[in-house]
Design a protein around this motif. Structure first.
Motif, PDB file in Angstrom:
ATOM      1  N   ALA A  21      43.950  28.776  61.584  1.00  0.00           N
ATOM      2  CA  ALA A  21      43.082  28.628  60.416  1.00  0.00           C
ATOM      3  C   ALA A  21      41.738  29.266  60.710  1.00  0.00           C
ATOM      4  O   ALA A  21      41.192  29.101  61.803  1.00  0.00           O
ATOM      5  N   THR A  60      47.361  31.411  52.191  1.00  0.00           N
ATOM      6  CA  THR A  60      48.220  31.368  53.364  1.00  0.00           C
ATOM      7  C   THR A  60      48.769  32.760  53.660  1.00  0.00           C
ATOM      8  O   THR A  60      49.268  33.446  52.772  1.00  0.00           O
ATOM      9  N   TYR A  62      46.012  30.281  57.791  1.00  0.00           N
ATOM     10  CA  TYR A  62      45.305  29.915  56.553  1.00  0.00           C
ATOM     11  C   TYR A  62      43.886  30.463  56.598  1.00  0.00           C
ATOM     12  O   TYR A  62      43.144  30.225  57.548  1.00  0.00           O
TER      13      TYR A  62
END
Length: 434
Positions: A341, A409, A430
């Motif tokens: 992320a 995503t 992400y």
């Protein structure tokens, strides 16, 4: 046509021509209807019909475009009964003609020739009223799936999306139950499904030359076609309720393929996985080895606003039948940790995609794709300091260089050489740009 009919054409944008008790055509002044015939509640065109922009034509009876017929729609055509094309159906490239298939009962769309439409709108009275497609429809602009499933699989029909063509409103209420062909390399969601379920797949071609691909979804057990007992030894279980067939009809490049996962059709074992022992991958029937092989893959986080829950993504090594499988998880002994992320807002926290330990394997390559399979980033010799992904496109495919990528995503592929063997890690990343 009798000259009395021509007297009914008013000098305005929309006029009325009566075609017997069974139907009415609304056509514009510029439309050439001189070769139409009303035969037993069926309208047959043996000459040329042209619907000009901002003009409406509505047909309330069965319509056939004969082998000698030339039908050009640059306006708005409403079909309320059955449609058959044996001739030429086309549109002018720079016009925005739309063909509406609207019915209160089952509509049959047939013919030996392709109906080339700029925009196609499928909107029956109810989602329970289907369209039966035994012919071929090619869309150059947008296809709107509102109400009614397009049943093509049982009839040998096909919906073709030309390069850069799109679709909207797809859901469980309306999709294609049968083959969809996509021309070109643009990213695309194949609006396929079966029965009551919209079960799309996604992909894009990574090369510079346009390919042609055909996809169909089956809510059936692929074991009936190829035994699930014939498989790679690490495959534990193969999805026995559904599969996709993807063929490459033209081109040579491999694609990034994403299959949708839906708890209504996908077995529960593929959602409730002991991730310390197993992982979910895409499996493909390989006719060369005569077995189901592991194409690898990664499962996304839950997706909001979709009728399905997740996506399963991988880069394929071939084409044919695809479904999901559970495999024994490979133990990775090298010390790589992927932080999946990033929030590239220059606050010094999670501004880049960190792969901890990658510096010890400089012979590596990183690729990142969006969920439609478009490559947005690639590099070699990825490291932990000056060669890192920071949430911007590197200019490949359809994403402009230097553009900040939208929140969402993404799928990554990491290939690296340990000095003893070549390995690969895949997964989802992400990006939060909010």
């Amino acid at each position: 046509m009798n000259n009395n009919y021509l007297d009914n054409i008013e000098k305005n944008s929309v006029s009325v021509w009566k075609a017997g008790k069974s139907g009415v055509c609304l056509i514009g002044l510029a439309a050439s209807f001189f070769a139409c015939q009303n035969i037993s509640a069926q309208m047959v065109n043996t000459g040329q019909v042209k619907i000009d922009p901002n003009t409406i034509m509505s047909v309330y009876m069965d319509y056939e475009n004969a082998p000698s017929g030339n039908f050009i729609n640059d306006g708005n055509l409403y079909i309320f009964q059955n449609w058959k094309n044996e001739g030429v159906v086309s549109y002018t490239d720079n016009q925005n003609g739309s063909t509406y298939f609207n019915g209160t009962e089952d509509q049959f769309i047939e013919g030996s020739q392709v109906s080339n439409l700029k925009n196609a709108i499928f909107k029956n009275l109810s989602s329970l009223v289907p369209f039966h497609l035994s012919g071929k429809i090619a869309v150059g602009g947008n296809s709107e799936f509102d109400k009614g499933v397009v049943l093509a699989g049982d009839y040998g029909g096909k919906v073709i999306f030309r390069e850069n063509a799109t679709h909207t409103l797809t859901s469980d209420l309306s999709f294609v139950d049968g083959q969809i062909e996509k021309d070109g390399i643009a990213a695309f969601e194949f609006p396929v499904g079966a029965g009551k379920y919209f079960r799309p797949s996604y992909h894009a071609e990574g090369g510079d030359n346009g390919g042609i691909y055909t996809t169909q979804y089956f809510n059936k057990n692929s074991n009936n076609l190829h035994s699930h007992d014939s498989k790679d030894e690490k495959i534990i279980k193969i999805n026995n309720q559904e599969y996709w067939e993807v063929t490459q009809d033209q081109g040579a490049d491999k694609i990034i393929l994403s299959l949708s996962m839906d708890s209504r059709t996908t077995p529960s074992e593929f959602f409730n996985v002991d991730d310390k022992k197993y992982e979910v991958v895409i499996t493909r029937w390989d006719p060369t080895s005569n077995k189901w092989i592991n194409e690898k893959g990664a499962v996304s986080a839950p997706l909001a606003g979709k009728p399905y829950e997740k996506l399963l993504t991988t880069t394929v090594t071939g084409y044919g039948l695809f479904t999901m499988a559970l495999v024994e998880k490979n133990v990775i002994y090298d010390d790589l940790i992927v932080y999946n992320a990033i929030s590239p807002n220059d606050d010094g926290l999670n501004d880049s995609f960190v792969i901890r330990g990658i510096d010890q394997f400089p012979d590596n390559e990183v690729e990142i794709y969006n969920r439609w399979g478009v490559k947005v980033y690639e590099t070699k010799s990825y490291n932990e300091s000056n060669n890192m992904f920071r949430g911007y496109s590197d200019g490949r495919a359809t994403i402009k260089r230097g553009d900040k990528l939208p929140t969402g995503t993404y799928f990554y592929i990491l290939n690296y050489n340990t000095g003893k063997e070549k390995k690969q890690k895949t997964g989802y990343l992400y990006i939060n740009n909010q």
